[in-house]
Design an enzyme around this catalytic site. Structure first.
Site, PDB file in Angstrom:
ATOM      1  N   LYS A   1      21.295  57.277   3.748  1.00 47.22           N
ATOM      2  CA  LYS A   1      19.798  57.224   4.045  1.00 47.22           C
ATOM      3  C   LYS A   1      19.601  55.652   4.444  1.00 47.22           C
ATOM      4  O   LYS A   1      20.241  54.694   3.485  1.00 47.22           O
ATOM      5  CB  LYS A   1      18.860  57.945   3.426  1.00 47.22           C
TER       6      LYS A   1
ATOM      7  N   TYR B   1       5.404  26.023   2.410  1.00 49.87           N
ATOM      8  CA  TYR B   1       4.153  26.762   2.307  1.00 49.87           C
ATOM      9  C   TYR B   1       3.827  26.514   1.026  1.00 49.87           C
ATOM     10  O   TYR B   1       4.164  26.586   0.001  1.00 49.87           O
ATOM     11  CB  TYR B   1       4.066  27.933   2.699  1.00 49.87           C
TER      12      TYR B   1
HETATM   13  C1  LIG Z   1      18.553  59.502  -2.446  1.00 49.89           C
HETATM   14  C2  LIG Z   1      19.108  60.676  -2.690  1.00 49.89           C
HETATM   15  C3  LIG Z   1      20.441  60.810  -2.839  1.00 49.89           C
HETATM   16  C4  LIG Z   1      21.289  59.839  -3.401  1.00 49.89           C
HETATM   17  O1  LIG Z   1      21.091  58.869  -4.301  1.00 49.89           O
HETATM   18  P1  LIG Z   1      21.890  58.225  -5.243  1.00 49.89           P
HETATM   19  O2  LIG Z   1      21.153  58.366  -6.498  1.00 49.89           O
HETATM   20  O3  LIG Z   1      21.922  56.866  -4.958  1.00 49.89           O
HETATM   21  O4  LIG Z   1      23.095  58.875  -5.461  1.00 49.89           O
HETATM   22  C5  LIG Z   1      20.962  62.203  -3.133  1.00 49.89           C
HETATM   23  N1  LIG Z   1      20.120  63.312  -3.143  1.00 49.89           N
HETATM   24  C6  LIG Z   1      18.563  63.186  -2.815  1.00 49.89           C
HETATM   25  C7  LIG Z   1      17.928  64.290  -2.717  1.00 49.89           C
HETATM   26  C8  LIG Z   1      18.318  61.768  -2.645  1.00 49.89           C
HETATM   27  O5  LIG Z   1      16.989  61.698  -2.343  1.00 49.89           O
END
Ligand SMILES: *Cc1c(COP(=O)(O)O)cnc(C)c1O
Length: 372
Positions: free
Chosen positions: A38, A265
């Site tokens: 993701k 800036y």
């Molecule tokens: C983001 C997420 C993961 C992966 O997260 P990590 O802690 O980086 O391994 C896995 N399962 C869900 C439901 C998540 O939201």
């Protein structure tokens, strides 16, 4: 097309595949990896990361939302792609067309998915304490009722741990309670004759700290990239994992500063002696936290160079007075190694007062991603 233009990300393929092999070698019998790609693979680049996984043989992935899932399908990624979040009922036909797996965020949403009228593959989220998504684990009747909805092809029930980065005290107690609540639900369903589903619970910190609990998939995000959640997080090192990402940019121009000259800036940096200033083609629109203005460093030819002046949208300025031979095109390391010096993503994030994921996930789409 212009991958190595002004700023880019290098992905170390050997280190990445090493991490995947390490994690796979620790899997219980029958348990599958469902890497979490993701947020553009935590900024690394979802397409190149997923292509490396695909070539390695991975056939299960998870992402946050529909657009991320479609991006992977259009890049040729086969196998199961699970959407961990909510998909608008108006877009359900895309789940069907792209053969995606959808999370059931609660039982009411299960009915919405069923009403779409065509079979959809789903994973049912169970709330065991995170209080974000999922049907509460105590609602056994409602959860069991999902199996009577004809259009839901239920692959799994899964939960997410809120505190698995804690290994003792209240955090450990809370985690074990979540796991207990989940296991209790699984047993309840089994005792009602519902057995044709898989299970998953562990994300990175769960894998690092609670791996004695098995299940059918693991959902590692941070760990596949070898990243520490914060500087004190020793789990990637303890597991023998390696960093995958280096973040680099090029010097655009170099100029002398004279005493009294102010940089950028709002004139937040004023030279009090003669110095050499390099402008680098990387700014907050590329993902550099603006909060780090006058408070952080980058590496040039193995030397640590302070950032001076307010970080701009597309530029930051470095004091390169101590570095010989800096010129337009000289490589600047923002995350990674140069000579004997290293800047880790977690160090940069900590300096900005945020977690590592918050920095990496903001790395812009305009950066090229190069597999090396
Ligand atoms: C983001 C997420 C993961 C992966 O997260 P990590 O802690 O980086 O391994 C896995 N399962 C869900 C439901 C998540 O939201």
């Amino acid at each position: 097309m212009f991958e190595k233009d002004r700023a880019w990300i290098e992905l170390n393929k050997d280190n990445f595949i090493h991490n995947i092999n390490v994690l796979e070698s620790g899997l219980p019998q029958g348990c599958r990896m469902m890497p979490c790609v993701k947020a553009n693979a935590f900024g690394h680049g979802a397409v190149p990361i997923s292509k490396m996984l695909h070539e390695h043989g991975t056939r299960d992935y998870c992402v946050a939302c529909l657009s991320e899932a479609v991006e992977l399908r259009e890049a040729g990624i086969e196998g199961q792609i699970l959407i961990l979040g909510y998909t608008d009922p108006a877009d359900l036909s895309a789940l069907y067309e792209y053969d995606l797996s959808q999370t059931v965020v609660d039982c009411a949403y299960g009915k919405v998915l069923n009403a779409f009228g065509k079979p959809l593959r789903v994973h049912v989220a169970i709330d065991t304490g995170m209080r974000r998504i999922g049907e509460r684990s105590e609602h056994v009747d409602e959860i069991a009722g999902l199996w009577s909805l004809d259009n839901l092809n239920i692959d799994s029930i899964y939960t997410h741990l809120s505190s698995a980065d804690e290994t003792e005290g209240e955090g450990r107690e809370f985690t074990l309670k979540q796991i207990e609540a989940y296991d209790r639900l699984v047993n309840e369903l089994h005792s009602r004759g519902i057995t044709d589903f898989r299970t998953h619970v562990l994300a990175s910190s769960g894998i690092a700290n609670y791996s004695e609990h098995g299940y059918d998939y693991i959902r590692p995000g941070a760990l596949i990239y070898g990243i520490e959640g914060k500087p004190s997080d020793d789990s990637p090192k303890r597991l023998g994992l390696r960093h995958v990402l280096e973040l680099k940019a090029k010097v655009s121009t170099v100029r002398k500063l004279y005493p009294g000259d102010c940089v950028s800036y709002s004139r937040t940096f004023k030279a009090d002696h003669e110095m050499l200033c390099a402008s680098v083609g990387f700014g907050y629109a590329d993902g550099m936290p603006r909060e780090l203005s006058n408070r952080w460093n980058a590496l040039v030819n193995g030397k640590v160079c302070p950032m001076i002046g307010t970080i701009c949208m597309d530029f930051l300025m470095l004091d390169v007075s101590e570095v010989p031979d800096v010129h337009p095109g000289t490589e600047v390391v923002l995350i990674g190694k140069s000579g004997n010096e290293t800047i880790r993503a977690c160090d940069m994030a900590f300096a900005a007062g945020v977690n590592t994921n918050a920095v990496l996930s903001q790395l812009s789409h305009r950066l090229g991603r190069i597999v090396v």
